[in-house]
Each structure stands twice: as C-alpha cells, then as structure tokens.
Write an enzyme that holds these catalytic residues in place. Structure first.
Site, short mmCIF file in Angstrom:
data_model
loop_
_atom_site.label_atom_id
_atom_site.label_comp_id
_atom_site.label_asym_id
_atom_site.label_seq_id
_atom_site.Cartn_x
_atom_site.Cartn_y
_atom_site.Cartn_z
N LYS A 141 0.85 -1.19 0.00
CA LYS A 141 0.00 0.00 0.00
C LYS A 141 0.90 1.24 0.00
O LYS A 141 2.05 1.14 0.43
CB LYS A 141 -0.93 -0.02 1.20
CG LYS A 141 -0.19 0.14 2.53
CD LYS A 141 -1.09 0.62 3.61
CE LYS A 141 -0.27 1.28 4.67
NZ LYS A 141 -0.89 1.96 5.71
N HIS A 171 -1.39 -5.86 5.53
CA HIS A 171 -0.92 -6.81 6.55
C HIS A 171 -1.96 -7.06 7.64
O HIS A 171 -1.87 -8.04 8.36
CB HIS A 171 0.42 -6.36 7.14
CG HIS A 171 0.31 -5.18 8.04
ND1 HIS A 171 0.33 -3.90 7.58
CD2 HIS A 171 0.17 -5.09 9.38
CE1 HIS A 171 0.21 -3.06 8.60
NE2 HIS A 171 0.11 -3.77 9.71
N LYS A 175 -3.08 -10.81 10.10
CA LYS A 175 -3.08 -10.92 11.57
C LYS A 175 -3.96 -12.09 11.99
O LYS A 175 -5.07 -12.25 11.50
CB LYS A 175 -3.60 -9.62 12.19
CG LYS A 175 -2.62 -8.46 12.08
CD LYS A 175 -3.16 -7.24 12.79
CE LYS A 175 -2.25 -6.05 12.58
NZ LYS A 175 -0.93 -6.17 13.19
N GLU A 209 -3.33 4.57 17.55
CA GLU A 209 -1.87 4.47 17.61
C GLU A 209 -1.35 5.50 18.60
O GLU A 209 -1.85 6.63 18.64
CB GLU A 209 -1.27 4.78 16.23
CG GLU A 209 -1.65 3.80 15.15
CD GLU A 209 -1.03 4.20 13.83
OE1 GLU A 209 0.04 3.66 13.50
OE2 GLU A 209 -1.57 5.07 13.13
N HIS A 233 -6.83 -0.66 5.88
CA HIS A 233 -6.95 -1.54 7.05
C HIS A 233 -8.37 -1.56 7.62
O HIS A 233 -8.93 -2.63 7.89
CB HIS A 233 -6.01 -1.08 8.17
CG HIS A 233 -4.57 -1.02 7.77
ND1 HIS A 233 -4.01 -1.91 6.87
CD2 HIS A 233 -3.56 -0.21 8.17
CE1 HIS A 233 -2.73 -1.61 6.73
NE2 HIS A 233 -2.44 -0.60 7.51
N LYS A 329 -3.48 9.01 15.27
CA LYS A 329 -2.11 8.96 15.77
C LYS A 329 -2.03 9.76 17.06
O LYS A 329 -2.85 10.64 17.30
CB LYS A 329 -1.15 9.55 14.74
CG LYS A 329 -0.96 8.64 13.54
CD LYS A 329 0.22 9.07 12.72
CE LYS A 329 0.52 8.08 11.62
NZ LYS A 329 1.01 6.79 12.11
N1 LIG Z 1 7.64 0.96 6.59
C1 LIG Z 1 6.48 0.41 6.87
O1 LIG Z 1 6.21 -0.02 8.00
C2 LIG Z 1 5.44 0.27 5.79
C3 LIG Z 1 4.18 -0.21 6.14
C4 LIG Z 1 3.22 -0.38 5.15
C5 LIG Z 1 3.53 -0.06 3.85
N2 LIG Z 1 4.75 0.43 3.52
C6 LIG Z 1 5.03 0.73 2.12
O2 LIG Z 1 6.21 0.03 1.73
C7 LIG Z 1 6.93 0.79 0.78
C8 LIG Z 1 8.36 1.00 1.30
O3 LIG Z 1 8.29 1.71 2.53
P1 LIG Z 1 9.58 1.96 3.44
O4 LIG Z 1 9.05 2.52 4.70
O5 LIG Z 1 10.43 0.75 3.50
O6 LIG Z 1 10.32 3.13 2.62
P2 LIG Z 1 11.85 3.58 2.73
O7 LIG Z 1 12.41 3.28 4.07
O8 LIG Z 1 11.90 4.96 2.21
O9 LIG Z 1 12.61 2.60 1.69
C9 LIG Z 1 12.38 2.69 0.31
C10 LIG Z 1 13.24 1.67 -0.41
O10 LIG Z 1 12.98 1.80 -1.80
C11 LIG Z 1 14.21 2.14 -2.49
N3 LIG Z 1 13.88 3.09 -3.55
C12 LIG Z 1 13.64 4.41 -3.44
N4 LIG Z 1 13.30 4.94 -4.64
C13 LIG Z 1 13.37 3.91 -5.54
C14 LIG Z 1 13.13 3.82 -6.93
N5 LIG Z 1 12.76 4.88 -7.65
N6 LIG Z 1 13.28 2.61 -7.51
C15 LIG Z 1 13.64 1.53 -6.79
N7 LIG Z 1 13.87 1.55 -5.47
C16 LIG Z 1 13.72 2.73 -4.85
C17 LIG Z 1 15.10 2.75 -1.43
O11 LIG Z 1 16.46 2.58 -1.81
P3 LIG Z 1 17.62 3.60 -1.34
O12 LIG Z 1 17.80 3.33 0.13
O13 LIG Z 1 18.81 3.20 -2.13
O14 LIG Z 1 17.09 4.96 -1.62
C18 LIG Z 1 14.73 1.88 -0.23
O15 LIG Z 1 15.38 0.63 -0.31
C19 LIG Z 1 6.15 2.10 0.60
O16 LIG Z 1 5.32 1.98 -0.52
C20 LIG Z 1 5.33 2.19 1.86
O17 LIG Z 1 4.15 2.94 1.66
C21 LIG Z 1 5.72 0.60 4.47
#
Ligand SMILES: NC(=O)c1ccc[n+]([C@@H]2O[C@H](COP(=O)([O-])OP(=O)(O)OC[C@H]3O[C@@H](n4cnc5c(N)ncnc54)[C@H](OP(=O)(O)O)[C@@H]3O)[C@@H](O)[C@H]2O)c1
Length: 476
Positions: A141, A171, A175, A209, A233, A329
């Site tokens: 998402k 996710h 659960k 949260e 969710h 939040k």
């Molecule tokens: N974090 C969570 O708990 C969570 C929960 C639900 C959903 N999500 C979703 O999961 C996704 C990732 O979230 P995140 O929190 O892990 O984000 P993040 O910490 O910003 O990590 C993003 C990742 O994507 C890579 N990336 C950035 N731009 C890119 C591009 N143009 N092409 C290919 N790879 C690229 C980054 O690489 P570099 O480090 O090299 O820049 C990094 O590995 C998002 O869509 C978010 O909405 C996250």
C-alpha cells in the site's frame, strides 16, 4: 491447515535497503527459513538504488533480523538463510538487465517495497526486461491516493501481469486475530444467529496508535489518516465483520463476499466524517510535539491525523445499523479493537434497584495488543439485594495457546509463495474502497484539534449519538 513448502523460485525484494524490508520482510523470510517454509531452491535477491554488494546486504539483513525477528537470531538458521542472500544494485537508467542475469530460476516472487511513485515505472521495467513471464508480484500500500490513481495503477499492472499473479498486501489480513474472526463468525453457530440488525445496535472498529509520524512527516502530509488507515486496514476489517458466509473457504469465494459487502457500503457523506489533528501533549508520560511542529510538516497543514466515520451498509443483514470507524495517531494508547454492541433488553426489570454499570451486551475483539475476545454481560452481585454488575467472559491468545501470534508478514509471504490469494486484496476491492471515501476526499471537513494523549477530538462523539463510543479505557 498444514503449511506446505512452496515450489522452487527466487524471491526479489525491491527496496531491500528500506525500513519495511529491515523491520518486517527480512525477519519474516528468516523465520520462514527457520520453519523450512521457504522454497527448497531459490535465492533471495535484494535490490535498491544503493551501491551495496552481497556482503553489505548480508550485514544489513543480519543486523535487522537480530533486532526485529520475533524468534531472535539462531546461528545455524542464519547460515542457511545467508547462503541465499544476493544483492543487485539498480542501474542508473532503471533497466533490469543486471537483475535478470542474476536470477537463476524460471519462477520468482517480486516484492515492491519501494515508494509508491516507483510502482508503475518498476512494473513497466519488469515488462520491458522480459521478466513478466514467471513473475508473481506483491505490491505494498498505498494502492493509489484516490480512485483515479488506483485505477491507473491497476491498469499499469494488468498491462504486464494478469490479476492472478498480483498480490496486493494489507498486513491486517495476515493478523491471526483478523483471520480468527472468520472462524469465530462461521465456525460457531450461536454468534451467527445474533450477527444482524435484529440484535446488533452498532458496530465500532478502532485503530488507535500512540506513535506520531515517526520521522515520516513528508510522506504523511501527502497521505493522512483516511488514506493511510481507513481506505485499507479499516475497510478490510469492516468487510470481514460484515460479510456473508462464503460458499467455501477459497480465495475467490471469500473475496467475492468481501467485495459484495463493500458494494453495499454507501459512499460516506462528509457530514458523517470528523477529521482531527493532534496538538502537543503527553503520550505514555512523554511530552510530544504538535503535528504541525513535526519535521517535514507544513506549519499550516490541514492533513488529518485522526478520522472518525459513520457508515451505512444497505443489506438485509445490516440496514439501519451504524458502523462507526475511527483511527488516529498520538492517541492515549496503541489499541485496535472491534466492538459489537448488542441491543438492550426491551424492559429493565432491574431499573430502580441498586444498579452498577447497567449496559447492553458487547462483544469485544482485541486485534492488538493483548489479542483476544471478550463478551460482557450483566451478573448479579452476591448478596441479599438484587445488585447487578457488568462482567466478562474472556478468551486471550496468550493464556489459551501459550504463544503469541506469528507476524502477519510471515503468513502473507508464504501465501504469496504458494499462490494463495485468500488474504490479498483484489482489484475491484481496492477501487470500491476509494469510491466509498471519495466524497470526503473531494470535500474534506475542517480538521479539529485534539491533544496528543487524548482519544481524539470531542466532535467525534456526535457521530455515535444517540449512543456513545465504547471507551478504549475499558478493560475489555
Ligand atoms: N515501513 C512500513 O512499516 C510500511 C508499512 C506499510 C507499507 N509500507 C510501504 O512500503 C513501501 C516501502 O516503505 P519503506 O518505509 O520501506 O520506505 P523507505 O524506508 O523509504 O525505503 C524505500 C526503499 O525503496 C528504495 N527506492 C527508493 N526509490 C526507488 C526507486 N525509484 N526505484 C527503486 N527503489 C527505490 C530505497 O532505496 P535507497 O535506500 O537506495 O534509496 C529503499 O530501499 C512504501 O510503498 C510504503 O508505503 C511501508
């Protein structure tokens, strides 16, 4: 149901250096490895724009697993797991030739854990690099930020992959407590008899949260609570609470019923929505800043960090029963629960007698934390007088099963590896979710301030009138 190991395939994680990969995906894959639930043969290939090599990736995976795995890190399992890890840096031109050359198997599961702006370009690259054949795709998402962008994303996905190889992940569906709701509803005849407008006065679903935006202010400014939690969710939980029994426990039968329910949910009128935004305050004894003072947030931001909605479901089962949804939040505590409030008795024999806490029966499903289910009812206090008190029957995962539920991502990754769509969201389901909240996205009511550490703005009380929200301070 006994879980089986998946067929041989590689697993590709786009965004392998990101937060989600480190906190959830790598620990989940490690725990699948510990339980022999990874494919017999297959590499785990991380990829990202970073200039890491295999060793950098292994070090990152090791540290993330040590910190976040629910089972800790066992050296023997780690050796087996580490032997599968590879890293391919993304080329500057965005092409995937290096990745394709690194993949040894005909089948692969690709996980897009990247910012949503990268979803469509990466999917197009998968198509242009001859990788579509043999690829199944998990996509995170947000699935768009409104109905139109969700539709564009679905169209772009279908230009490369058929729907049966697309796994849209939420996710919450992984659960245990949400899955248990299906067993609770359709495995116990007594509850299904009262699960309708004749017996239910209202249903509440709350996702509270205590965390704020956690350093992700810029991302949150574009998102807000309606897009971040309600459209996905909360609607997923709503559809499991409200759906009819599927004809069998198979993916399409289940997903058909969920979509049928969402189709009956009337698009929400802005009058039935309260948006809120937290000001400074104390959460769990810690002073926290206002949302507008968080890094990356505009000082005059109107993004909502709280949303409460009153929904109406036009089915024979639910017509006239309000469904009250709320999320926020920086609320007092982290607490996700469903409350089914049953209708009151027709006559109160005990009114006028000494009464403590006379209230109708409630079923409370605690999704997290302290996972379990409680049913409240009235009991007579011991003694010569008729004094009543609300008491509860309680089922708790911890004490009944002597274990805490596994991580949702483990279950969902395994399901995608074996091609099981039951707990993933279908194209029409996503788009219907956006249709329901589209009127409030188009005409958002003003944000109401609420103090961090409270349960949200007082204005939300009006949505529950003439009743009132179940207090999240109550033990149940
Ligand atoms: N974090 C969570 O708990 C969570 C929960 C639900 C959903 N999500 C979703 O999961 C996704 C990732 O979230 P995140 O929190 O892990 O984000 P993040 O910490 O910003 O990590 C993003 C990742 O994507 C890579 N990336 C950035 N731009 C890119 C591009 N143009 N092409 C290919 N790879 C690229 C980054 O690489 P570099 O480090 O090299 O820049 C990094 O590995 C998002 O869509 C978010 O909405 C996250």
């Amino acid at each position: 149901m006994q879980l089986r190991p998946p067929a041989d395939q590689d697993i590709v994680v786009f965004g392998a250096s990101g937060d989600l990969a480190g906190r959830k995906l790598l620990p989940a894959l490690y725990n699948l490895c510990a339980e022999d639930l990874l494919p017999g043969q297959g590499d785990i290939v991380g990829t990202a724009p970073s200039t890491w090599n295999d060793d950098d990736f292994r070090t990152h995976a090791h540290d993330s697993i040590a910190q976040f795995s629910r089972t800790g890190l066992d050296d023997q399992v780690w050796q087996r797991f580490a032997a599968r890890l590879r890293f391919v840096a993304l080329r500057q031109d965005g092409g995937l030739a290096d990745l394709r050359a690194a993949l040894k198997r005909e089948q692969r599961l690709v996980y897009l854990a990247v910012p949503s702006s990268a979803f469509i370009p990466l999917v197009q690259q998968i198509g242009q690099s001859d990788l579509a054949e043999g690829t199944s795709l998990i996509i995170e998402k947000p699935f768009g930020h409104d109905l139109e962008s969700a539709h564009q994303l679905n169209t772009a996905l279908h230009q490369v992959l058929p729907e049966e190889r697309i796994f849209r992940i939420d996710h919450y569906l992984g659960k245990e407590t949400v899955q248990n709701l299906l067993v609770f509803r359709f495995g116990n005849a007594i509850f299904e008899r009262v699960w309708n407008r004749d017996c239910v006065e209202r249903v509440e679903i709350s996702v509270a949260e205590s965390l704020g935006v956690d350093g992700r202010g810029r991302f949150y400014e574009e998102t807000g609570a309606l897009r971040d939690i309600v459209q996905n969710h909360l609607f997923q939980v709503l559809s499991v609470v409200g759906m009819e029994a599927p004809v069998c426990f198979e993916a399409e039968a289940l997903r058909n019923e969920k979509v049928k329910l969402l189709r009956a949910v009337q698009p929400v009128h802005p009058h039935d929505v309260i948006r809120g935004q937290y000001t400074g305050g104390a959460v769990e004894d810690e002073q926290v800043p206002a949302y507008r003072d968080e890094p990356g947030v505009a000082r005059d931001s109107t993004t909502e960090t709280f949303a409460a909605l009153r929904l109406h479901i036009d089915t024979w089962r639910w017509s006239g029963v309000p469904f009250l949804l709320r999320t926020g939040k920086r609320l007092r505590r982290r607490d996700t629960r469903i409350v089914v409030a049953f209708r009151d008795v027709p006559l109160h024999f005990f009114e006028g007698l000494a009464v403590d806490g006379l209230e109708s029966n409630r079923l409370v499903v605690r999704i997290q934390p302290d996972e379990g289910i409680a049913l409240t009812f009235l009991a007579k206090q011991p003694g010569p007088e008729i004094r009543t008190q609300t008491v509860r029957m309680d089922f708790s995962y911890g004490s009944s099963f002597k274990t805490s539920p596994p991580e949702a991502y483990e279950r969902l990754l395994h399901d995608a590896l074996v091609g099981d769509h039951t707990l993933f969201i279908r194209e029409d389901e996503v788009e219907r979710g956006w249709e329901i909240i589209q009127p409030v996205l188009a005409e958002p009511p003003p944000v109401q301030p609420y103090a961090a550490g409270s349960w949200g703005p007082d204005q939300a009380d009006a949505l529950a009138a003439p009743s009132h929200w179940h207090s999240l301070d109550d033990e149940a």
